[in-house]
Design an enzyme around this catalytic site. Structure first.
Site, PDB file in Angstrom:
ATOM      1  N   PHE A 198       7.234  42.150 -22.216  1.00  0.00           N
ATOM      2  CA  PHE A 198       8.597  42.159 -21.863  1.00  0.00           C
ATOM      3  C   PHE A 198       9.223  41.338 -22.556  1.00  0.00           C
ATOM      4  O   PHE A 198      10.756  41.136 -22.668  1.00  0.00           O
ATOM      5  CB  PHE A 198       8.772  41.900 -20.126  1.00  0.00           C
ATOM      6  N   LYS A 218       3.842  52.551 -25.152  1.00  0.00           N
ATOM      7  CA  LYS A 218       4.180  52.175 -23.801  1.00  0.00           C
ATOM      8  C   LYS A 218       4.751  50.880 -23.532  1.00  0.00           C
ATOM      9  O   LYS A 218       3.985  49.787 -23.770  1.00  0.00           O
ATOM     10  CB  LYS A 218       2.957  52.218 -22.981  1.00  0.00           C
ATOM     11  N   GLU A 266       7.711  47.926 -18.749  1.00  0.00           N
ATOM     12  CA  GLU A 266       8.483  48.858 -17.574  1.00  0.00           C
ATOM     13  C   GLU A 266       9.889  47.641 -17.256  1.00  0.00           C
ATOM     14  O   GLU A 266      10.824  48.259 -16.623  1.00  0.00           O
ATOM     15  CB  GLU A 266       7.888  49.152 -16.582  1.00  0.00           C
ATOM     16  N   SER A 281      -0.880  39.198 -21.387  1.00  0.00           N
ATOM     17  CA  SER A 281      -1.577  38.108 -20.889  1.00  0.00           C
ATOM     18  C   SER A 281      -3.100  38.180 -21.034  1.00  0.00           C
ATOM     19  O   SER A 281      -3.516  39.449 -21.383  1.00  0.00           O
ATOM     20  CB  SER A 281      -1.546  37.934 -19.381  1.00  0.00           C
ATOM     21  N   CYS A 293       4.623  33.726 -26.309  1.00  0.00           N
ATOM     22  CA  CYS A 293       3.111  33.115 -26.312  1.00  0.00           C
ATOM     23  C   CYS A 293       3.221  32.068 -27.288  1.00  0.00           C
ATOM     24  O   CYS A 293       2.115  31.505 -27.533  1.00  0.00           O
ATOM     25  CB  CYS A 293       2.350  34.272 -26.756  1.00  0.00           C
ATOM     26  N   GLU A 312      -1.442  29.059 -18.290  1.00  0.00           N
ATOM     27  CA  GLU A 312      -0.344  29.666 -18.756  1.00  0.00           C
ATOM     28  C   GLU A 312       0.763  29.698 -17.986  1.00  0.00           C
ATOM     29  O   GLU A 312       0.830  30.703 -17.222  1.00  0.00           O
ATOM     30  CB  GLU A 312      -0.890  30.832 -19.809  1.00  0.00           C
TER      31      GLU A 312
END
Length: 500
Positions: free
Chosen positions: A149, A173, A176, A226, A281, A385
């Protein structure tokens, strides 16, 4: 309410599952759209479209592929503001940050436009008598990407432009949580002339992800997200015989030596820790202050942190926007709430922040910036994290103690050193165990023609994304050995004809 659909075989495809995900405006907390979640059959349809398209696209000339990519780059440039607005509306980052995201994604499109150079093979002649050996690279077939995202336009563009430039077809993909930007990327690709089926998008959740990982016609999977999910992606995809590049989480350290310009270091720490609300990240999440620099450095960071303007991404005055969801906002806040009892000093507490001057944002997913000092290595705020606007400061007495601290971390995405000492910087870049290193650069994200990727628990797979590694990942090598008879052996005369 608007429903975001799939993009299969060059056109919108309505979902049939009856399952939808909510798409929010993080600045207001209101649900603005919904996204259709794919069924297994819809994923299969996207893969079938990609497989059929590969028959011709994999044989298309490099000239045809690059002509389309050049047109695509032109359209992206013309629509960059529109794409940035979609990012701000669904992710929440400020518009200038969203524009930067689009620009960095376009770097990879530009790299793909030069794929003619990247795909040049090698030739060795006369390796034995009349024997030549050539190496070429060819596309894999149908490949897939699963993207996060936090960069809904840039990370997809890390993947599919190079993949399709190499002759593959692609199934994406996207997240969402903010799917509209990647959908618009597909529409523009079609407008640029990309044949139907070369780029497909399936929206969805774990159902779509698992089908991608299991599908026998998908040759390779790229992932960014992740670490727990990256591990899952690698294991599941390898189990089904696929290539994998899976980029995981991070805990990036910024080492500040006593000789560093502390004002400059504080400015860079603010930008690197709190930009995009810390949801990246490559964010700096730990500052390692060496020697007696800590108190002064923390003071300078705190002064700057308190003056950051936080508000909706549509407000040009905003320097930081909201977080992606209410649940994530609350999770990030919990690390600040527990920091003191775990031994840290809370210098700036951003929990409970309210946005002034924007009453429409009262229910938005906002969190102020937080600064934690003298954080024990056993504290959750150091070990995990956080993926939010929380900067941790730890102290080290010496360079050796600091480098050991960084190298003992299970993460190895990126790191940075701030110093005026060239010898110290050189030693650091050779000794530190991380995939990307900055010297007086807090977020060392490589340009498009150098690859992006970490070490240790930040990468699962052998190859990084984009750059030379990206080309290698989306192609397979073939070696061709040839021997041809010399024309003289067959009595052929290569001389000029005569009239005799």
């Amino acid at each position: 309410m608007k429903t975001i659909t799939h993009w299969i075989d060059g056109k919108p495809v309505e979902g049939t599952s009856g399952r939808f995900g909510a798409v929010y405006d993080p600045a207001t907390g209101a649900q603005e759209k919904q996204v259709a979640f794919a069924t297994v059959d819809e994923v299969d349809a996207a893969v079938a479209s990609a497989k059929a398209a590969f028959e011709s696209w994999g044989q298309a000339s490099l000239a045809k592929r690059t002509a389309i990519l050049f047109k695509y780059r032109e359209l992206l440039d013309a629509h960059r503001d529109e794409i940035a607005e979609l990012i701000t509306a669904e992710h929440g980052k400020v518009h200038s940050d969203a524009l930067g995201e689009v620009a960095r994604g376009m770097e990879i499109v530009e790299l793909a436009c030069g794929i003619t150079v990247q795909l040049k093979g090698e030739l060795s002649t006369q390796v034995s008598t009349r024997v030549d050996v050539a190496s070429i690279r060819q596309p894999l077939g149908v490949v897939a990407g699963i993207t996060p995202f936090n960069f809904p336009a840039m990370v997809p563009m890390w993947m599919f432009p190079i993949a399709i430039a190499c002759g593959n077809t692609f199934v994406l993909k996207p997240s969402e949580k903010d799917p509209s930007a990647s959908y618009r990327l597909a529409e523009l690709a079609a407008e640029a002339g990309l044949p139907d089926g070369v780029l497909n998008i399936v929206q969805g959740d774990k159902v779509a992800v698992d089908r991608i990982l299991e599908h026998p016609d998908i040759e390779a999977v790229s992932f960014v997200g992740s670490t727990p999910i990256a591990k899952y992606i690698q294991l599941k995809a390898v189990e089904h015989g696929k290539r994998v590049q899976a980029l995981g989480g991070a805990k990036n350290h910024m080492l500040v030596l006593p000789d560093a310009d502390l004002d400059f270091a504080a400015d860079q720490a603010i930008n690197a820790a709190y930009g995009s609300a810390g949801e990246r990240c490559m964010a700096v999440s730990v500052v390692v202050a060496v020697g007696d620099t800590g108190d002064e450095l923390v003071g300078k960071i705190a002064e700057r942190a308190k003056n950051l303007r936080i508000g909706p991404g549509t407000d040009p005055a905003s320097e930081m926007g909201p977080l992606i969801t209410r649940e994530h906002r609350d999770k990030v806040a919990s690390y600040v709430a527990s920091a003191a009892e775990q031994g840290a000093e809370v210098v700036v507490d951003g929990t409970g922040h309210s946005v002034e001057g924007h009453p429409e944002c009262a229910a938005g997913f906002f969190l102020g910036v937080s600064l934690l000092d003298r954080v024990p290595l056993t504290a959750d705020a150091y070990k995990d994290e956080i993926f939010g606007p929380v900067l941790v400061v730890v102290r080290a007495e010496s360079y050796d103690e600091a480098i050991k601290l960084i190298n003992d971390s299970r993460w190895g995405n990126g790191t940075a050193i701030f110093t005026r000492d060239g010898g110290a910087a050189r030693r650091f870049q050779l000794e530190v165990k991380a995939g990307m290193v900055g010297v007086n650069v807090p977020i060392p994200v490589p340009v498009g023609y150098h690859s992006f990727g970490g070490w240790k628990d930040s990468l699962f797979g052998d190859l990084h994304v984009y750059g030379n590694d990206g080309v290698a990942f989306y192609t397979q090598g073939k070696v061709i050995t040839t021997r041809w008879p010399d024309p003289s052996d067959a009595g052929i005369n290569l001389g000029f004809p005569s009239h005799s």
